[in-house]
Each structure stands twice: as structure tokens, then as C-alpha cells.
Write an enzyme that holds these catalytic residues in place. Structure first.
Site, PDB file in Angstrom:
ATOM      1  N   TYR A  54       0.801  -1.294   0.003  1.00  0.00           N
ATOM      2  CA  TYR A  54      -0.051  -0.127  -0.123  1.00  0.00           C
ATOM      3  C   TYR A  54       0.816   1.257  -0.030  1.00  0.00           C
ATOM      4  O   TYR A  54       0.715   2.229  -0.736  1.00  0.00           O
ATOM      5  CB  TYR A  54      -1.029   0.027   1.246  1.00  0.00           C
ATOM      6  N   SER A 136      -3.115  14.339   7.181  1.00  0.00           N
ATOM      7  CA  SER A 136      -3.861  13.957   6.133  1.00  0.00           C
ATOM      8  C   SER A 136      -5.471  14.047   6.388  1.00  0.00           C
ATOM      9  O   SER A 136      -5.671  13.711   7.665  1.00  0.00           O
ATOM     10  CB  SER A 136      -3.441  12.580   5.405  1.00  0.00           C
ATOM     11  N   TYR A 160      -8.812  16.962   1.660  1.00  0.00           N
ATOM     12  CA  TYR A 160      -9.520  16.425   0.173  1.00  0.00           C
ATOM     13  C   TYR A 160     -11.003  17.188   0.309  1.00  0.00           C
ATOM     14  O   TYR A 160     -11.650  16.961   1.612  1.00  0.00           O
ATOM     15  CB  TYR A 160      -9.552  14.982   0.581  1.00  0.00           C
ATOM     16  N   THR A 186      -5.576  19.154  -1.715  1.00  0.00           N
ATOM     17  CA  THR A 186      -5.123  18.240  -2.793  1.00  0.00           C
ATOM     18  C   THR A 186      -6.046  18.092  -3.865  1.00  0.00           C
ATOM     19  O   THR A 186      -7.199  17.990  -3.701  1.00  0.00           O
ATOM     20  CB  THR A 186      -4.802  16.958  -2.195  1.00  0.00           C
ATOM     21  N   LYS A 276      -1.784  21.364  -3.554  1.00  0.00           N
ATOM     22  CA  LYS A 276      -0.816  20.183  -3.728  1.00  0.00           C
ATOM     23  C   LYS A 276      -1.410  19.371  -5.097  1.00  0.00           C
ATOM     24  O   LYS A 276      -2.582  19.184  -5.038  1.00  0.00           O
ATOM     25  CB  LYS A 276      -0.962  19.181  -2.594  1.00  0.00           C
ATOM     26  N   ARG A 303       0.657   7.850  -7.625  1.00  0.00           N
ATOM     27  CA  ARG A 303      -0.675   6.718  -7.083  1.00  0.00           C
ATOM     28  C   ARG A 303      -1.777   7.230  -7.772  1.00  0.00           C
ATOM     29  O   ARG A 303      -2.759   6.568  -7.387  1.00  0.00           O
ATOM     30  CB  ARG A 303      -0.540   7.049  -5.584  1.00  0.00           C
ATOM     31  N   ARG A 355       6.929   8.441   1.195  1.00  0.00           N
ATOM     32  CA  ARG A 355       7.367   7.072   1.746  1.00  0.00           C
ATOM     33  C   ARG A 355       8.718   7.076   2.313  1.00  0.00           C
ATOM     34  O   ARG A 355       8.999   6.165   3.276  1.00  0.00           O
ATOM     35  CB  ARG A 355       7.646   6.326   0.364  1.00  0.00           C
TER      36      ARG A 355
HETATM   37  C1  FMN Z   1       0.788   5.729   1.772  1.00  0.00           C
HETATM   38  C2  FMN Z   1       0.518   6.977   1.186  1.00  0.00           C
HETATM   39  C3  FMN Z   1      -0.684   7.584   1.744  1.00  0.00           C
HETATM   40  C4  FMN Z   1      -0.933   9.132   1.065  1.00  0.00           C
HETATM   41  N1  FMN Z   1      -1.982   9.612   1.437  1.00  0.00           N
HETATM   42  C5  FMN Z   1      -2.336  10.770   0.796  1.00  0.00           C
HETATM   43  C6  FMN Z   1      -3.246  11.674   1.577  1.00  0.00           C
HETATM   44  O1  FMN Z   1      -3.846  11.384   2.252  1.00  0.00           O
HETATM   45  N2  FMN Z   1      -3.292  12.996   1.020  1.00  0.00           N
HETATM   46  C7  FMN Z   1      -2.410  13.616  -0.082  1.00  0.00           C
HETATM   47  O2  FMN Z   1      -2.554  14.793  -0.373  1.00  0.00           O
HETATM   48  N3  FMN Z   1      -1.266  12.711  -0.509  1.00  0.00           N
HETATM   49  C8  FMN Z   1      -1.106  11.575   0.045  1.00  0.00           C
HETATM   50  N4  FMN Z   1       0.162  10.793  -0.382  1.00  0.00           N
HETATM   51  C9  FMN Z   1       0.817  11.541  -1.361  1.00  0.00           C
HETATM   52  C10 FMN Z   1       2.048  12.097  -0.533  1.00  0.00           C
HETATM   53  O3  FMN Z   1       1.369  13.049   0.161  1.00  0.00           O
HETATM   54  C11 FMN Z   1       3.182  12.780  -1.422  1.00  0.00           C
HETATM   55  O4  FMN Z   1       2.627  13.326  -2.562  1.00  0.00           O
HETATM   56  C12 FMN Z   1       3.894  11.362  -2.038  1.00  0.00           C
HETATM   57  O5  FMN Z   1       3.905  10.484  -1.338  1.00  0.00           O
HETATM   58  C13 FMN Z   1       5.265  11.784  -2.499  1.00  0.00           C
HETATM   59  O6  FMN Z   1       5.850  10.618  -3.056  1.00  0.00           O
HETATM   60  P1  FMN Z   1       7.046   9.841  -2.343  1.00  0.00           P
HETATM   61  O7  FMN Z   1       6.217   9.047  -1.186  1.00  0.00           O
HETATM   62  O8  FMN Z   1       7.647   9.258  -3.222  1.00  0.00           O
HETATM   63  O9  FMN Z   1       7.865  10.825  -1.209  1.00  0.00           O
HETATM   64  C14 FMN Z   1       0.007   9.375   0.153  1.00  0.00           C
HETATM   65  C15 FMN Z   1       1.264   8.748  -0.257  1.00  0.00           C
HETATM   66  C16 FMN Z   1       1.563   7.483   0.299  1.00  0.00           C
HETATM   67  C17 FMN Z   1       2.784   6.704   0.078  1.00  0.00           C
END
Ligand code: FMN
Length: 405
Positions: A54, A136, A160, A186, A276, A303, A355
């Protein structure tokens, strides 16, 4: 012919390294990790596969994420030498407040799934490091509890926008009342991305107890023990949910989100507002015109839309378009502090990591996040020193460039 002899004890003694007493196996593993990639390895071994995937996974073919990482590999650092670097200082100002590094812990949903210490652990490490942490909307800890865990932290709130605007507004007001200093909207999630690893793993929130999960309990007993014996794993700001994350997103988030909503938020949120998920110079101009204070160039760590533009490649154009009006941050694929230095050198005010700290969290809870933070901090200062830069203003485009191909 070499003549041999038996070594004396006094000659052997300097070679002996005694492990500090009292270290737990987890602390020993963390101390042995010398990069974020090492923390990722520990995380992969210690967490159930569906949980690790995940975090680690991205959408569809995962090309967006792979390309973002490859772009950091194409960075070329051009050092200047004979430059006293004894007093290198990587600090900066983000939205009017001092930050010890050009680094922000990105918002990540459902953080207590990765380790029961969850969001409070991440917020505390950010507070100690003197950098912002973004909670978040899909957090598993409430804004009030994060504020209590890190009362002197630079806590920001990620939003969100839900179909139910009143519920969104109530959440924003709670974050404001709890002292969150900036709001990050976001905008790249009108619908859920297709995260194929999650679909294949049957990943759901909360984890469903199936025959497969029962087998997994036998493989990862400590994770399951922690999940089942600590606060129930739930979204802090949502009613109970049972099912795939993608279904939740599609049901809850508003695909009608548009510029009028940004104007609405601008009016009712009195502190800095960040957007974002910007990926083009045109959209950056559009939200800068709407009066926001900062943007994050991001494809959500790959993602959401697969084969999306690479943030590092978009950065120079976007900085040229709006860099004099808003702070420009970047994220996606950052695996070490050198990547952060590269982003700043190419024009970003700061970089976000998701991550990188989550691998630390999965590897060892708060201590693991701290290890990730320490590694990133060391990388940033070391890279700056090797580049011959004493502060971030010396990281200019003639020191950092992108090789083609
Ligand atoms: C497990 C996970 C959950 C995430 N949940 C959110 C979220 O709830 N809201 C959001 O704006 N971005 C979310 N993101 C995106 C992160 O804010 C960020 O843009 C992204 O992780 C950056 O890439 P990196 O993981 O390679 O550093 C999530 C990313 C991951 C890996």
C-alpha cells in the site's frame, strides 16, 4: 616466503567492536540502516505484504513513480572547491516560519496502519527536526491529538474536499482551532488511481480477516498484535468504513472540485493556503492568480495518474511562471537528502517526502521515522558541503543540472 606469527592480545583489542548494551533488536536493525533504501528493506520484511505494498506501490504500471526516481538519478552536481564549508546551514523560511531544512513531511493517509505509533510519532519527529508536518484528511489520528503530541511543531493540515462541504468545513475549522498553521488542498484526486498491488492483495481498510490474513498473522505476529491491542484502526475524521480505499475515495471525494472552491477556501481560511498536485505552468498560474501562497508540484507519488509529468522536469518552467508570487515545493520519488538538494538547486523552495518517512515508520515506529529524518538531514548537509555550498541560496542552476536521456 612470508613469516607468520601469532598476534598479541593488545594488537587484537582495537579490532573488537562491542555492541552497546541494552539495545533492542529493532534498535540494532535501525542503527544498521545507512539509507532510506535500507529502511525500506527492513519495512518489507517486517510488515504484512498488503501493508508494505500500500505504501510502496503506485498506480497502474507505476511508470510515474519510476520516472520520478530516474529523474533524480539523472541529476548532475557540479561542485565548487576551495570554498570554506565549515558552517553549512541548510535552513530556510517556509510560509514565514523558519524550517531547519528545505523538507516537509507529506500528508499520508491511514498512517497507524503502517505502525501503531502512527501520526503522533511522525509529528513529534518533525517537531524535533524543526520542519513542517502535514496531517492528512484521511489520518488515523485527530487534528487535536496531533497538536497535543507536537504542540510546538509546525503542523499543517491537508484537505480533500468532500461532496459534503459542511463536513469539510467543520474539519477545517477543527484544524484551525487546534493551531494548524497552513491548509494544503490536494487537487489531483477527483477519482481514485488504479493501485493494482492493492487490488491484487485484496487490501481493504480496516484489514479484513480472511484465510489469507489469518495466514499472514502467523508470518507477522507483532504487527497484528499491535493492531489488535491498541486503539482501533479507524479514520479519525470519518465514520467507520469497511472496504477498498478506492471505493471510499470515489464515494467521498468531490470530482466537481474547481477553481471556485479554491476561492471559497481562500476566503474562509485566514492563514497560508497551499495547492498540492499542480503539474503544469498553466495550472500554477491559475492558482497563483487565485491568491494561494504556495503550490506543490506533485503527481501524488505516482499513485494517481500513471505516465504523469515528472515533477523535477516540470520544476524550472513552473518556477519561471510563478516563482516570484508563490512558494514552489515538489515531491515524488525522493529517497535521500541529495534528492532534496537537487530539487532546491533546480528552483524548489522545499521538497516533501512521503514514503521515505513511512519506510522508517514501518521499520521501527517513531525511532524509525527519526532514523529516516537523521539520514535525510545528514545527506542534505553532506551534499551541500561536497558541492561547496554554505547555504541554500548558493544552490543555483549552475551547480545542479539534469542530464538528458
Ligand atoms: C501511503 C501513502 C498515503 C498517502 N496519502 C495521501 C493523502 O492522504 N493525501 C495527500 O494529499 N497525499 C497523500 N499521499 C501522497 C503524498 O502526500 C506525497 O505526494 C507522495 O508520497 C510523494 O511521493 P514519495 O512517497 O515518493 O515521497 C500519500 C502517499 C502515500 C505513499
Amino acid at each position: 616466503m612470508t613469516r607468520r606469527r601469532l598476534p598479541r592480545w593488545s594488537e587484537l583489542r582495537p579490532f573488537l567492536r562491542v555492541q552497546p548494551l541494552g539495545r533492542t533488536p529493532s534498535a540494532r536493525r535501525l542503527a544498521g540502516a545507512s539509507s532510506i533504501a535500507d529502511l525500506r528493506d527492513i519495512a518489507r520484511r517486517s510488515r504484512p505484504r498488503a501493508v508494505f505494498d500500500y505504501v510502496d506501490g503506485a498506480a497502474e504500471t507505476e511508470t510515474s513513480l519510476r520516472r520520478s526516481r530516474e529523474a533524480f538519478g539523472r541529476v548532475e552536481f557540479v561542485p565548487r572547491v576551495l570554498h570554506d564549508v565549515t558552517r553549512t546551514d541548510p535552513s530556510t523560511t517556509l510560509l514565514g516560519r523558519r524550517s531547519a531544512l528545505p523538507l516537509i513531511f507529506a500528508p499520508t493517509g491511514f498512517t497507524r496502519l503502517m505502525h501503531h505509533e502512527g501520526e503522533p510519532a511522525v509529528a513529534r519527529v518533525a517537531e524535533r527536526m524543526g520542519i513542517p508536518y502535514v496531517l492528512s484528511t484521511m489520518g488515523t489520528t485527530s487534528p487535536e491529538d496531533v497538536a497535543a503530541a507536537a504542540p510546538n511543531g509546525q503542523n499543517w493540515f491537508q484537505l480533500y474536499l468532500w461532496r459534503d462541504r459542511d463536513a469539510s468545513l467543520a474539519l477545517v475549522e477543527r484544524a484551525r482551532a487546534a493551531g494548524f498553521g497552513a491548509l494544503m488542498l490536494t487537487v489531483d484526486t477527483p477519482v481514485a488511481g488504479a493501485r493494482l498491488r492493492d487490488a491484487r492483495n485484496g487490501f481493504s481498510i480496516p484489514p479484513a480477516l480472511t484465510a489469507k490474513t489469518l495466514f499472514d498473522i502467523a508470518l507477522h505476529p507483532s504487527w497484528w498484535f499491535d493492531v489488535l491491542t491498541t486503539e482501533p484502526l479507524q479514520f479519525a475524521s470519518l465514520d467507520a468504513w469497511h472496504g477498498p480505499v478506492a471505493d471510499l475515495i470515489d464515494q467521498l471525494f468531490d470530482p466537481a472540485l474547481n477553481l471556485k472552491d479554491v476561492a471559497w477556501l481562500r476566503e474562509m481560511w485566514p492563514a497560508p493556503l497551499i495547492i498540492k498536485g499542480i503539474q503544469t505552468a498553466d495550472d500554477a498560474r491559475m492558482v497563483a492568480d487565485a491568491g494561494v501562497d504556495a503550490i506543490v508540484i506533485s503527481n501524488h507519488g505516482g499513485r494517481q495518474l500513471d505516465r504523469a509529468p515528472v515533477p523535477l522536469e516540470q520544476l524550472p518552467d513552473i518556477v519561471k511562471a510563478v516563482g516570484d508570487r508563490v512558494e514552489v515545493y515538489l515531491d515524488g520519488g525522493i529517497m535521500n537528502g541529495g534528492d532534496v538538494v537537487a530539487a532546491v538547486g533546480m528552483g524548489a523552495r522545499a521538497a516533501l517526502v512521503g514514503r521515505a518517512y513511512l519506510y522508517g515508520l514501518m521499520a521501527g515506529g517513531e525511532a524509525g521515522v527519526q532514523r529516516a529524518g537523521d539520514l535525510l538531514t545528514k545527506d542534505v548537509t553532506r551534499t551541500m558541503r561536497l558541492l561547496g555550498a554554505n547555504d541554500l541560496s548558493e544552490l543555483t542552476t549552475d551547480r545542479v543540472r539534469l542530464r538528458q536521456g
